[in-house]
Motif scaffolding. Sequence first.
Motif, PDB file in Angstrom:
ATOM      1  N   MET A 244       0.837  -1.203   0.000  1.00  0.00           N
ATOM      2  CA  MET A 244       0.000   0.000   0.000  1.00  0.00           C
ATOM      3  C   MET A 244       0.873   1.255   0.000  1.00  0.00           C
ATOM      4  SD  MET A 244      -2.736   1.683  -0.096  1.00  0.00           S
ATOM      5  CE  MET A 244      -4.196   0.669   0.114  1.00  0.00           C
ATOM      6  N   ASN A 245       1.979   1.217   0.733  1.00  0.00           N
ATOM      7  CA  ASN A 245       2.872   2.377   0.753  1.00  0.00           C
ATOM      8  C   ASN A 245       3.517   2.617  -0.605  1.00  0.00           C
ATOM      9  OD1 ASN A 245       3.777   3.898   3.518  1.00  0.00           O
ATOM     10  ND2 ASN A 245       2.737   1.960   3.903  1.00  0.00           N
ATOM     11  N   GLY A 246       3.985   1.547  -1.237  1.00  0.00           N
ATOM     12  CA  GLY A 246       4.590   1.687  -2.567  1.00  0.00           C
ATOM     13  C   GLY A 246       3.581   2.208  -3.577  1.00  0.00           C
ATOM     14  N   PHE A 247       2.353   1.693  -3.485  1.00  0.00           N
ATOM     15  CA  PHE A 247       1.282   2.104  -4.389  1.00  0.00           C
ATOM     16  C   PHE A 247       0.972   3.595  -4.197  1.00  0.00           C
ATOM     17  CE2 PHE A 247      -3.549   1.718  -5.143  1.00  0.00           C
ATOM     18  CZ  PHE A 247      -3.431   1.842  -6.514  1.00  0.00           C
TER      19      PHE A 247
ATOM     20  N   SER B 222      -5.814   3.008   3.289  1.00  0.00           N
ATOM     21  CA  SER B 222      -5.388   3.730   2.089  1.00  0.00           C
ATOM     22  C   SER B 222      -5.098   5.204   2.380  1.00  0.00           C
ATOM     23  CB  SER B 222      -6.455   3.626   0.998  1.00  0.00           C
ATOM     24  OG  SER B 222      -7.668   4.214   1.438  1.00  0.00           O
ATOM     25  N   ALA B 223      -5.576   5.698   3.551  1.00  0.00           N
ATOM     26  CA  ALA B 223      -5.355   7.109   3.904  1.00  0.00           C
ATOM     27  C   ALA B 223      -3.876   7.418   4.126  1.00  0.00           C
ATOM     28  CB  ALA B 223      -6.174   7.488   5.134  1.00  0.00           C
ATOM     29  N   VAL B 224      -3.036   6.399   4.171  1.00  0.00           N
ATOM     30  CA  VAL B 224      -1.589   6.649   4.240  1.00  0.00           C
ATOM     31  C   VAL B 224      -1.149   7.465   3.008  1.00  0.00           C
ATOM     32  CG1 VAL B 224      -0.769   4.541   3.063  1.00  0.00           C
ATOM     33  CG2 VAL B 224       0.580   5.525   4.925  1.00  0.00           C
ATOM     34  N   TYR B 225      -1.912   7.366   1.952  1.00  0.00           N
ATOM     35  CA  TYR B 225      -1.696   8.181   0.742  1.00  0.00           C
ATOM     36  C   TYR B 225      -1.606   9.667   1.081  1.00  0.00           C
ATOM     37  CZ  TYR B 225      -3.178  10.446  -3.687  1.00  0.00           C
ATOM     38  OH  TYR B 225      -3.290  11.238  -4.796  1.00  0.00           O
ATOM     39  N   GLU B 226      -2.456  10.119   2.022  1.00  0.00           N
ATOM     40  CA  GLU B 226      -2.485  11.548   2.347  1.00  0.00           C
ATOM     41  C   GLU B 226      -1.175  11.987   2.997  1.00  0.00           C
ATOM     42  OE1 GLU B 226      -4.874  13.209   1.074  1.00  0.00           O
ATOM     43  OE2 GLU B 226      -6.053  11.430   0.538  1.00  0.00           O
ATOM     44  N   VAL B 227      -0.588  11.107   3.798  1.00  0.00           N
ATOM     45  CA  VAL B 227       0.682  11.418   4.461  1.00  0.00           C
ATOM     46  C   VAL B 227       1.799  11.503   3.425  1.00  0.00           C
ATOM     47  CG1 VAL B 227       2.427  10.502   6.047  1.00  0.00           C
ATOM     48  CG2 VAL B 227      -0.001  10.242   6.568  1.00  0.00           C
ATOM     49  N   LEU B 228       1.827  10.514   2.528  1.00  0.00           N
ATOM     50  CA  LEU B 228       2.895  10.471   1.528  1.00  0.00           C
ATOM     51  C   LEU B 228       2.745  11.652   0.573  1.00  0.00           C
ATOM     52  CD1 LEU B 228       2.742   6.629   0.963  1.00  0.00           C
ATOM     53  CD2 LEU B 228       4.454   7.875   2.249  1.00  0.00           C
ATOM     54  N   LYS B 229       1.521  11.980   0.255  1.00  0.00           N
ATOM     55  CA  LYS B 229       1.258  13.108  -0.635  1.00  0.00           C
ATOM     56  C   LYS B 229       1.798  14.384   0.009  1.00  0.00           C
ATOM     57  CE  LYS B 229      -2.914  15.027  -2.732  1.00  0.00           C
ATOM     58  NZ  LYS B 229      -4.321  14.728  -2.962  1.00  0.00           N
ATOM     59  N   ALA B 230       1.473  14.578   1.277  1.00  0.00           N
ATOM     60  CA  ALA B 230       1.914  15.796   1.967  1.00  0.00           C
ATOM     61  C   ALA B 230       3.432  15.827   2.051  1.00  0.00           C
ATOM     62  CB  ALA B 230       1.303  15.840   3.357  1.00  0.00           C
TER      63      ALA B 230
END
Length: 293
Positions: free
Chosen positions: A181-184, A278-286
Amino acid sequence: MEVGFLGLGIMGKAMALNLLSNGFRVTVWNRTLSRCEELVEHGATVGETPAAVIQKCKYTVAMLSDPSAALSVVFDEHGVLEQITEGKGYIDMSTVDAETSSKISQAITEKGGHFLEAPVSGSKKPAEDGQLVILAAGEKTLYEEVIQIFDVLGKKSFFLGSVGNGAKLKLVVNMIMGSMMNGFAEGLVLAERSGLSQQTLLDVLDLGAIANPMFRLKGPAMINSSHAPNFPLKHQQKDMRLALALGDEQAVSMPVAAAANESFKKARSLGLGEEDFSAVYEVLKASLFNATA
Ligand SMILES: NC(=O)C1=CN([C@@H]2O[C@H](COP(=O)(O)OP(=O)(O)OC[C@H]3O[C@@H](n4cnc5c(N)ncnc54)[C@H](OP(=O)(O)O)[C@@H]3O)[C@@H](O)[C@H]2O)C=CC1
Ligand SMILES: O=CCCC(=O)O
């Protein structure tokens, strides 16, 4: 067959409903008792405490958030252990570590009861559809007695031998899933930052060697920053933490999982624990945006 069910969260509610709709008589308990009401509308009976459920039912399933919840429901006042007697079966389907599972197993079997750990792969929809993958371990005779329950809840059950093997396999699976999920999520952010269409990235991924149901299901929602919880992020982070502890015990270096765990921890610290993982996306995005600003 009469089945007890402890824990009516996202997974437990779907699983208990599934048992009801397949003709089982189900007695439910949930810490927040009001959550039992919907199940009662579908024909369930309520037990006031875990002990009351165990007293009534020969077989009881638990689906609880984490090791502390799993232990509390068994060992606390009015808990499972108070009413475990010769011949009763207790099946804990929560995702916990092997040590927690072994403590519960020992306490149950010392009182003449029988124990299985049976964590599951598959999320809310597979739970609703009876399509979970069940990773059972513990007493083989109990596994054989309750296979009818597993056949309703899941599309495939594995019997993995001694207590601990189910818990460990589940943690390995979720460690891989959390790292993926993190890589994605990083890929989605990188595509956007590079001026590429995220939808085109999803289309390309889905046609290639790394196509998978998780990318297919979560991707479209992620690019809209929609993270309605199917698998809460706080539980994914718990699983990464427990998998890393297993890695410590076995002296297995897991730098990818460790980095993924940091992202999930960061997401929790930002108040995203109740969102889908999937909200880990928001952290990586930021963080990627900050790094390149
Ligand atoms: N969601 C998913 O996709 C999947 C989850 N899992 C695993 O299944 C388990 C349940 O997950 P899920 O249903 O999503 O989680 P939820 O957070 O939706 O539900 C957690 C359940 O645990 C109960 N609970 C929490 N703390 C305690 C406590 N101290 N004492 C008694 N009960 C407690 C909650 O009760 P209350 O309502 O009172 O808060 C609730 O019934 C977890 O171990 C998770 O890792 C496994 C596969 C998929
Ligand atoms: O533990 C949660 C697993 C979720 C899944 O397998 O989709």
